[in-house]
Design a protein around this motif. Structure first.
Motif, PDB file in Angstrom:
ATOM      1  N   TYR A  86     -41.261   0.602 -22.515  1.00 44.31           N
ATOM      2  CA  TYR A  86     -39.928   1.121 -22.824  1.00 44.31           C
ATOM      3  C   TYR A  86     -39.999   2.644 -22.906  1.00 44.31           C
ATOM      4  O   TYR A  86     -41.085   3.216 -22.965  1.00 44.31           O
ATOM      5  N   SER A  87     -38.856   3.308 -22.880  1.00 42.22           N
ATOM      6  CA  SER A  87     -38.848   4.765 -22.849  1.00 42.22           C
ATOM      7  C   SER A  87     -37.887   5.313 -23.884  1.00 42.22           C
ATOM      8  O   SER A  87     -36.859   4.710 -24.212  1.00 42.22           O
ATOM      9  N   GLU A  88     -38.231   6.475 -24.405  1.00 43.74           N
ATOM     10  CA  GLU A  88     -37.411   7.183 -25.389  1.00 43.74           C
ATOM     11  C   GLU A  88     -38.023   8.564 -25.602  1.00 43.74           C
ATOM     12  O   GLU A  88     -39.056   8.892 -25.020  1.00 43.74           O
ATOM     13  N   THR A  89     -37.404   9.372 -26.438  1.00 50.50           N
ATOM     14  CA  THR A  89     -37.951  10.673 -26.797  1.00 50.50           C
ATOM     15  C   THR A  89     -38.775  10.524 -28.072  1.00 50.50           C
ATOM     16  O   THR A  89     -38.299   9.989 -29.064  1.00 50.50           O
ATOM     17  N   ILE A  90     -40.022  10.989 -28.024  1.00 50.37           N
ATOM     18  CA  ILE A  90     -40.882  10.946 -29.202  1.00 50.37           C
ATOM     19  C   ILE A  90     -41.421  12.345 -29.480  1.00 50.37           C
ATOM     20  O   ILE A  90     -41.344  13.236 -28.624  1.00 50.37           O
ATOM     21  N   SER A  91     -41.978  12.540 -30.661  1.00 44.12           N
ATOM     22  CA  SER A  91     -42.589  13.815 -31.031  1.00 44.12           C
ATOM     23  C   SER A  91     -44.090  13.722 -30.830  1.00 44.12           C
ATOM     24  O   SER A  91     -44.720  12.754 -31.251  1.00 44.12           O
ATOM     25  N   VAL A  92     -44.647  14.738 -30.201  1.00 37.00           N
ATOM     26  CA  VAL A  92     -46.066  14.750 -29.875  1.00 37.00           C
ATOM     27  C   VAL A  92     -46.664  16.087 -30.286  1.00 37.00           C
ATOM     28  O   VAL A  92     -46.069  17.138 -30.055  1.00 37.00           O
ATOM     29  N   GLY A  93     -47.850  16.062 -30.905  1.00 39.47           N
ATOM     30  CA  GLY A  93     -48.547  17.287 -31.236  1.00 39.47           C
ATOM     31  C   GLY A  93     -49.071  17.950 -29.983  1.00 39.47           C
ATOM     32  O   GLY A  93     -49.631  17.298 -29.100  1.00 39.47           O
ATOM     33  N   LYS A 138     -51.589  12.661 -31.599  1.00 33.56           N
ATOM     34  CA  LYS A 138     -50.921  12.859 -32.886  1.00 33.56           C
ATOM     35  C   LYS A 138     -49.443  13.144 -32.635  1.00 33.56           C
ATOM     36  O   LYS A 138     -49.086  13.708 -31.596  1.00 33.56           O
ATOM     37  N   SER A 139     -48.603  12.799 -33.578  1.00 31.43           N
ATOM     38  CA  SER A 139     -47.196  13.164 -33.480  1.00 31.43           C
ATOM     39  C   SER A 139     -46.969  14.584 -33.983  1.00 31.43           C
ATOM     40  O   SER A 139     -45.925  15.178 -33.733  1.00 31.43           O
ATOM     41  N   HIS A 140     -47.948  15.153 -34.677  1.00 29.40           N
ATOM     42  CA  HIS A 140     -47.867  16.511 -35.209  1.00 29.40           C
ATOM     43  C   HIS A 140     -49.293  17.012 -35.357  1.00 29.40           C
ATOM     44  O   HIS A 140     -50.165  16.289 -35.845  1.00 29.40           O
ATOM     45  N   LEU A 141     -49.562  18.257 -34.949  1.00 25.05           N
ATOM     46  CA  LEU A 141     -50.925  18.766 -35.000  1.00 25.05           C
ATOM     47  C   LEU A 141     -51.484  18.803 -36.407  1.00 25.05           C
ATOM     48  O   LEU A 141     -52.697  18.744 -36.611  1.00 25.05           O
ATOM     49  N   CYS A 142     -50.612  18.918 -37.400  1.00 26.72           N
ATOM     50  CA  CYS A 142     -51.064  18.988 -38.787  1.00 26.72           C
ATOM     51  C   CYS A 142     -51.267  17.606 -39.413  1.00 26.72           C
ATOM     52  O   CYS A 142     -51.674  17.505 -40.564  1.00 26.72           O
ATOM     53  N   ARG A 149     -58.421   4.878 -37.508  1.00 29.14           N
ATOM     54  CA  ARG A 149     -57.000   4.536 -37.524  1.00 29.14           C
ATOM     55  C   ARG A 149     -56.306   5.274 -36.376  1.00 29.14           C
ATOM     56  O   ARG A 149     -56.826   6.243 -35.840  1.00 29.14           O
ATOM     57  N   SER A 150     -55.105   4.821 -36.013  1.00 32.51           N
ATOM     58  CA  SER A 150     -54.354   5.466 -34.945  1.00 32.51           C
ATOM     59  C   SER A 150     -53.161   6.189 -35.550  1.00 32.51           C
ATOM     60  O   SER A 150     -52.973   6.211 -36.760  1.00 32.51           O
ATOM     61  N   TRP A 151     -52.321   6.757 -34.693  1.00 34.10           N
ATOM     62  CA  TRP A 151     -51.139   7.455 -35.184  1.00 34.10           C
ATOM     63  C   TRP A 151     -50.010   6.495 -35.525  1.00 34.10           C
ATOM     64  O   TRP A 151     -48.933   6.910 -35.915  1.00 34.10           O
ATOM     65  N   ARG A 152     -50.246   5.193 -35.409  1.00 31.77           N
ATOM     66  CA  ARG A 152     -49.307   4.182 -35.870  1.00 31.77           C
ATOM     67  C   ARG A 152     -49.547   3.899 -37.352  1.00 31.77           C
ATOM     68  O   ARG A 152     -50.661   4.034 -37.851  1.00 31.77           O
ATOM     69  N   GLU A 153     -48.494   3.500 -38.067  1.00 28.46           N
ATOM     70  CA  GLU A 153     -48.646   3.198 -39.481  1.00 28.46           C
ATOM     71  C   GLU A 153     -49.342   1.863 -39.703  1.00 28.46           C
ATOM     72  O   GLU A 153     -50.000   1.656 -40.723  1.00 28.46           O
ATOM     73  N   THR A 154     -49.199   0.948 -38.756  1.00 31.21           N
ATOM     74  CA  THR A 154     -49.777  -0.383 -38.907  1.00 31.21           C
ATOM     75  C   THR A 154     -51.200  -0.414 -38.377  1.00 31.21           C
ATOM     76  O   THR A 154     -51.454  -0.011 -37.245  1.00 31.21           O
ATOM     77  N   THR A 155     -52.132  -0.887 -39.203  1.00 29.66           N
ATOM     78  CA  THR A 155     -53.517  -1.023 -38.776  1.00 29.66           C
ATOM     79  C   THR A 155     -53.615  -1.967 -37.585  1.00 29.66           C
ATOM     80  O   THR A 155     -52.907  -2.957 -37.524  1.00 29.66           O
ATOM     81  N   SER A 156     -54.480  -1.644 -36.662  1.00 26.01           N
ATOM     82  CA  SER A 156     -54.774  -2.430 -35.457  1.00 26.01           C
ATOM     83  C   SER A 156     -53.736  -2.241 -34.356  1.00 26.01           C
ATOM     84  O   SER A 156     -53.781  -2.911 -33.337  1.00 26.01           O
ATOM     85  N   GLU A 157     -52.786  -1.301 -34.530  1.00 29.96           N
ATOM     86  CA  GLU A 157     -51.827  -0.979 -33.480  1.00 29.96           C
ATOM     87  C   GLU A 157     -52.085   0.421 -32.934  1.00 29.96           C
ATOM     88  O   GLU A 157     -52.662   1.268 -33.607  1.00 29.96           O
ATOM     89  N   ASP A 158     -51.648   0.654 -31.703  1.00 32.13           N
ATOM     90  CA  ASP A 158     -51.705   1.987 -31.117  1.00 32.13           C
ATOM     91  C   ASP A 158     -50.523   2.130 -30.166  1.00 32.13           C
ATOM     92  O   ASP A 158     -49.872   1.135 -29.810  1.00 32.13           O
ATOM     93  N   LEU A 159     -50.238   3.358 -29.762  1.00 26.98           N
ATOM     94  CA  LEU A 159     -49.116   3.624 -28.852  1.00 26.98           C
ATOM     95  C   LEU A 159     -49.610   4.508 -27.722  1.00 26.98           C
ATOM     96  O   LEU A 159     -50.114   5.604 -27.959  1.00 26.98           O
ATOM     97  N   LEU A 160     -49.469   4.025 -26.483  1.00 25.85           N
ATOM     98  CA  LEU A 160     -49.846   4.782 -25.303  1.00 25.85           C
ATOM     99  C   LEU A 160     -48.593   5.320 -24.639  1.00 25.85           C
ATOM    100  O   LEU A 160     -47.565   4.646 -24.615  1.00 25.85           O
ATOM    101  N   PHE A 161     -48.675   6.526 -24.082  1.00 24.46           N
ATOM    102  CA  PHE A 161     -47.474   7.079 -23.443  1.00 24.46           C
ATOM    103  C   PHE A 161     -47.846   7.987 -22.283  1.00 24.46           C
ATOM    104  O   PHE A 161     -48.941   8.532 -22.202  1.00 24.46           O
ATOM    105  N   SER A 162     -46.872   8.130 -21.377  1.00 24.42           N
ATOM    106  CA  SER A 162     -46.939   9.129 -20.317  1.00 24.42           C
ATOM    107  C   SER A 162     -45.624   9.915 -20.349  1.00 24.42           C
ATOM    108  O   SER A 162     -44.578   9.363 -20.689  1.00 24.42           O
ATOM    109  N   GLU A 163     -45.691  11.211 -20.034  1.00 19.99           N
ATOM    110  CA  GLU A 163     -44.465  12.013 -20.039  1.00 19.99           C
ATOM    111  C   GLU A 163     -43.665  11.759 -18.770  1.00 19.99           C
ATOM    112  O   GLU A 163     -44.222  11.678 -17.668  1.00 19.99           O
TER     113      GLU A 163
END
Length: 223
Positions: A86-93, A138-142, A149-163
């Motif tokens: 699926y596609s949407e606008t996300i924040s990326v570090g 990361k969704s934010h460099l800080c 762990r990944s940048w997802r809040e739920t353990t054992s999940e991750d999110l892959l993306f392409s611009e």
């Protein structure tokens, strides 16, 4: 560290007695340590860990755990699922600024253990590999993402993306991000994904089979 953290074992009368403890760094996960009784954990025994050091507010000061009798074996299957694209606008570090909005094609990944062993999920450390390379955006460099762990809040999940190009054709006010910064997105094509799960303090490493994830840029998805 052991000067700040004590380990106690519950006696038959319900009281807790301090036991000699040991601390070991976890290979491959800087900043992660295993603290436990020097003689090892006893199945069925209950232990209490008390942290008297200065930690972040979210860290517990005292934790009580009971050691399960069921072992986690290295041969345990780890299944990897890829959710629909699926596609949407996300924040990326990004490199020259803390954060940038990107229109992306993305898929959620999720790993799971067999049902009787699901309770081990939060005790494992995870690594996601995409085309043989570790994936850690990361969704934010800080942001501080704990090792394993990944940048997802739920353990054992991750999110892959392409611009992807904004399907509306609008000129983004953050255009300078695109011109001057290399973000951490993947190529908009098909990728091989696998996940490893480590049990800290042991040599148990579970690994999923490689699964294909297509991050090709789709058209605009109506809400």
């Amino acid at each position: 560290m052991l000067a700040q953290v004590s380990v106690e074992m519950r006696a038959e009368d319900g009281s807790f007695d301090q036991v000699p403890a040991v601390v070991e760094a976890v290979d491959g996960f800087p900043g992660v340590f295993v603290i436990g009784p020097r003689d090892g954990f006893r199945p069925g025994a209950t232990y209490r860990f008390t942290d008297r050091g200065e930690r972040r507010r979210k860290a517990p000061e005292r934790v009580t755990v009971t050691v399960d009798d069921a072992p986690l074996e290295a041969a345990m299957p780890l299944s990897l699922s890829i959710w629909p694209l699926y596609s949407e606008t996300i924040s990326v570090g990004v490199g020259s600024s803390c954060q940038a909005p990107l229109w992306v094609a993305q898929v959620l990944t999720e790993v799971a253990l067999p049902e009787p062993f699901q309770e081990w999920r939060d005790q494992l450390l995870y690594r996601t590999f995409v085309d043989g390379r570790i994936w850690r955006p990361k969704s934010h460099l800080c942001d501080h993402i704990p090792p394993g762990r990944s940048w997802r809040e739920t353990t054992s999940e991750d999110l892959l993306f392409s611009e992807c190009s904004d399907p509306t054709g609008q000129t983004r006010k953050y255009r300078f991000y695109q011109e001057n910064v290399r973000h951490q997105g993947l190529d908009p094509t098909e990728h091989a994904v696998r996940v490893q799960a480590f049990l800290p303090g042991t040599d148990v490493v579970l690994e999923s089979e490689a699964v294909s994830a297509d991050l090709s840029c789709p058209g605009h998805l109506e809400p």
